[in-house]
Design a protein around this motif. Structure first.
Motif, short mmCIF file in Angstrom:
data_model
loop_
_atom_site.label_atom_id
_atom_site.label_comp_id
_atom_site.label_asym_id
_atom_site.label_seq_id
_atom_site.Cartn_x
_atom_site.Cartn_y
_atom_site.Cartn_z
N ASP A 26 0.83 -1.20 0.00
CA ASP A 26 0.00 0.00 0.00
C ASP A 26 0.86 1.25 0.00
N ARG A 27 2.04 1.14 0.63
CA ARG A 27 2.99 2.26 0.65
C ARG A 27 4.40 1.69 0.57
N VAL A 28 5.28 2.48 -0.01
CA VAL A 28 6.71 2.15 -0.05
C VAL A 28 7.43 3.36 0.53
N ILE A 29 8.19 3.12 1.60
CA ILE A 29 8.89 4.21 2.27
C ILE A 29 10.35 3.79 2.44
N THR A 30 11.25 4.67 2.06
CA THR A 30 12.67 4.39 2.23
C THR A 30 13.08 4.68 3.66
N PRO A 31 13.59 3.66 4.37
CA PRO A 31 14.02 3.91 5.75
C PRO A 31 15.34 4.65 5.79
N ASP A 32 15.50 5.47 6.80
CA ASP A 32 16.74 6.21 7.00
C ASP A 32 17.46 5.60 8.20
N VAL A 33 18.39 4.68 7.91
CA VAL A 33 19.14 4.02 8.97
C VAL A 33 20.63 4.05 8.65
N ASN A 34 21.43 4.01 9.68
CA ASN A 34 22.88 3.90 9.53
C ASN A 34 23.19 2.44 9.23
N ARG A 49 19.95 -7.48 12.16
CA ARG A 49 19.85 -6.16 12.79
C ARG A 49 19.43 -5.10 11.78
N MET A 50 20.00 -5.15 10.59
CA MET A 50 19.65 -4.15 9.56
C MET A 50 18.18 -4.26 9.17
N ALA A 51 17.68 -5.48 8.97
CA ALA A 51 16.27 -5.64 8.62
C ALA A 51 15.37 -5.11 9.74
N ARG A 52 15.72 -5.44 10.99
CA ARG A 52 14.94 -4.94 12.14
C ARG A 52 14.96 -3.42 12.20
N ASP A 53 16.17 -2.85 12.06
CA ASP A 53 16.30 -1.39 12.14
C ASP A 53 15.51 -0.69 11.03
N LYS A 54 15.53 -1.26 9.84
CA LYS A 54 14.79 -0.66 8.73
C LYS A 54 13.29 -0.69 8.99
N ALA A 55 12.80 -1.81 9.50
CA ALA A 55 11.36 -1.90 9.81
C ALA A 55 11.00 -0.91 10.93
N ALA A 56 11.83 -0.84 11.96
CA ALA A 56 11.55 0.04 13.11
C ALA A 56 11.62 1.52 12.73
N ALA A 57 12.33 1.84 11.66
CA ALA A 57 12.49 3.24 11.24
C ALA A 57 11.24 3.80 10.56
N ILE A 58 10.27 2.95 10.30
CA ILE A 58 9.05 3.37 9.60
C ILE A 58 7.87 3.28 10.57
#
Length: 190
Positions: A26-34, A49-58
């Motif tokens: 429904d939406r595509v959002i680019t996560p902003d993570v280090n 960790r990267m997958a978790r951080d990307k999901a949590a950033a949205i």
């Protein structure tokens, strides 16, 4: 009605893979993570960790938020996402004639905030590459921005001797694992 599905990614390949199993977010959002690896961090925990951080950033309450991260590893070494043609060349020299791992972690945050993840591990073996093959592939540009400096679903396929595991995971989103996560949270897959 299923909850809205949000894809936390800027990857057109992930959109293409979801479409392959009949899903359109429904939406595509680019996560902003280090995306820097921590000192001594190994490939497997780094991918998760990267997958978790990307999901949590949205932050999207009431939605299912899906994120993924792909890591190419030679032994304990995490290969970079190639930003330059020199990066592509360097990565290809490292994988030339060797077997390496491609780890893709998928993370999902459910509407109730519960987090789940899966990890797909595949192996890819390249033929021993000549400098001419490395130069030709680097020049085509498709390895730029890709983990390990190559896109398995592109021109480099003619240089791959063998692979095991999940082809879609090597491309960037393991569809079996993704479908399992979504189904576990009541999302219907066509």
């Amino acid at each position: 009605m299923p909850p809205p599905l949000v894809l936390a990614s800027s990857s057109p390949r992930r959109l293409m893979l979801l479409a392959q199993i009949g899903l359109t977010p429904d939406r595509v959002i680019t996560p902003d993570v280090n995306e820097a690896a921590r000192p001594g961090e190994l490939p497997r925990p780094y991918a998760v960790r990267m997958a978790r951080d990307k999901a949590a950033a949205i932050p999207c309450p009431g939605s299912l938020v899906l994120a993924a991260d792909t890591v190419v590893a030679v032994g304990r070494r995490i290969l970079p996402k190639a930003e330059t043609m020199d990066d592509v060349r360097s990565c290809l020299r490292l994988v030339s004639g060797r077997r390496h791992r491609v780890l893709t972690a998928v993370a999902l945050i459910a509407t109730n905030g519960k987090r789940s993840e899966r990890l797909s591990e595949s192996t890819v073996t390249f033929n021993r590459l000549t400098e001419e093959q490395i130069e030709r592939y680097a020049a085509c540009g498709e390895g730029l921005g890709k983990a390990g400096g190559y896109a398995i679903n592109g021109q480099v396929a003619s240089l791959v001797r063998a692979m095991t595991g999940s082809f879609s995971g090597i491309v960037g989103l393991p569809l079996f694992e993704t479908a399992q996560l979504l189904r576990a949270h009541g999302y219907r897959i066509p």
